[in-house]
Design a protein around this motif. Structure first.
Motif, short mmCIF file in Angstrom:
data_model
loop_
_atom_site.label_atom_id
_atom_site.label_comp_id
_atom_site.label_asym_id
_atom_site.label_seq_id
_atom_site.Cartn_x
_atom_site.Cartn_y
_atom_site.Cartn_z
N VAL A 17 0.88 -1.16 0.00
CA VAL A 17 0.00 0.00 0.00
C VAL A 17 0.91 1.21 0.00
O VAL A 17 1.60 1.48 0.99
CB VAL A 17 -0.93 0.01 1.23
N GLU A 55 -12.61 -9.06 -1.86
CA GLU A 55 -13.02 -7.66 -1.75
C GLU A 55 -12.93 -7.15 -0.32
O GLU A 55 -12.50 -6.02 -0.10
CB GLU A 55 -14.44 -7.50 -2.32
N MET A 58 -9.43 -5.85 0.33
CA MET A 58 -9.14 -4.56 -0.30
C MET A 58 -9.86 -3.43 0.45
O MET A 58 -9.32 -2.35 0.65
CB MET A 58 -9.55 -4.57 -1.77
N ARG A 59 -11.08 -3.72 0.88
CA ARG A 59 -11.84 -2.71 1.64
C ARG A 59 -11.14 -2.39 2.96
O ARG A 59 -11.05 -1.24 3.37
CB ARG A 59 -13.26 -3.24 1.89
N ILE A 62 -8.11 -0.18 2.08
CA ILE A 62 -8.50 1.14 1.58
C ILE A 62 -9.09 2.00 2.69
O ILE A 62 -8.84 3.20 2.76
CB ILE A 62 -9.50 0.99 0.41
N VAL A 69 -7.75 6.48 -4.81
CA VAL A 69 -7.01 5.22 -4.86
C VAL A 69 -6.67 4.90 -6.31
O VAL A 69 -7.52 5.04 -7.20
CB VAL A 69 -7.86 4.07 -4.26
N ASP A 71 -5.06 1.79 -8.71
CA ASP A 71 -4.54 0.43 -8.86
C ASP A 71 -4.01 0.31 -10.29
O ASP A 71 -4.80 0.20 -11.24
CB ASP A 71 -5.64 -0.60 -8.60
N THR A 78 -11.18 -5.61 -8.39
CA THR A 78 -11.61 -5.77 -6.99
C THR A 78 -11.35 -4.50 -6.18
O THR A 78 -12.18 -4.11 -5.35
CB THR A 78 -10.90 -6.97 -6.35
N THR A 79 -10.21 -3.84 -6.42
CA THR A 79 -9.91 -2.60 -5.70
C THR A 79 -10.96 -1.54 -6.01
O THR A 79 -11.41 -0.81 -5.12
CB THR A 79 -8.51 -2.08 -6.08
N CYS A 83 -13.58 0.34 -3.53
CA CYS A 83 -13.71 1.81 -3.49
C CYS A 83 -15.17 2.23 -3.66
O CYS A 83 -15.64 3.12 -2.94
CB CYS A 83 -12.84 2.44 -4.58
N PHE A 90 -11.64 6.31 -7.50
CA PHE A 90 -10.77 5.22 -7.94
C PHE A 90 -10.32 5.43 -9.38
O PHE A 90 -11.10 5.83 -10.24
CB PHE A 90 -11.52 3.89 -7.85
#
Ligand SMILES: C[S@@+](CC[C@H](N)C(=O)[O-])C[C@H]1O[C@@H](n2cnc3c(N)ncnc32)[C@H](O)[C@@H]1O
Length: 118
Positions: A17, A55, A58-59, A62, A69, A71, A78-79, A83, A90
């Motif tokens: 990250v 997911e 990633m949540r 984030i 964000v 990616d 998934t990111t 978001c 995103f």
């Protein structure tokens, strides 16, 4: 987390990250445990991408950051879905058209559903 080559390889994966404002939860170690998306014996693997992340993972990551964000290796998005579920901005980049299209569809669907988590 994860399982890149069930059942032959270690079941951990490094995630970076990069940015400002990441707030690590000091009560937890550096290894986060999340239920991986696994192909089960005799069942079809229900993922859109061979290296798709859960997911909720990633949540989790984030939610501990601030700002937009990005990616740059979005895969099936998934990111971006995480978001959308968090109401965060995103930007996703994906070189493979097939995965880009899947990502757009998944993110669009998540955005239409609206923010799910505070
Ligand atoms: C490990 S996967 C990402 C999985 C994604 N985070 C998910 O959870 O669904 C890496 C992705 O990066 C993409 N990729 C590789 N090189 C790239 C490049 N130069 N520019 C954009 N995407 C790239 C691959 O096509 C692949 O889908």
């Amino acid at each position: 987390m994860g399982d890149l080559a069930f059942p032959w390889k270690p079941n951990t994966e490094e995630i970076y990250v990069i940015g400002t404002g990441f707030k690590a939860d000091k009560r937890e170690g550096s290894v986060l445990r999340f239920t991986p998306i696994l192909p089960c014996v005799g069942l079809t693997m229900e993922t859109d991408h061979p290296y798709q992340k859960p997911e909720p993972l990633m949540r989790y990551l984030i939610a501990r950051t601030e700002g937009p964000v990005i990616d740059p290796f979005m895969g099936s998005g998934t990111t971006g879905v995480a978001c959308a579920n968090l109401g965060r901005s995103f930007i996703g980049i994906e070189i493979e058209r097939k995965y880009f299209d899947i990502a757009c569809e998944r993110i669009d669907q998540a955005q239409r559903q609206g923010r799910m988590f505070a």
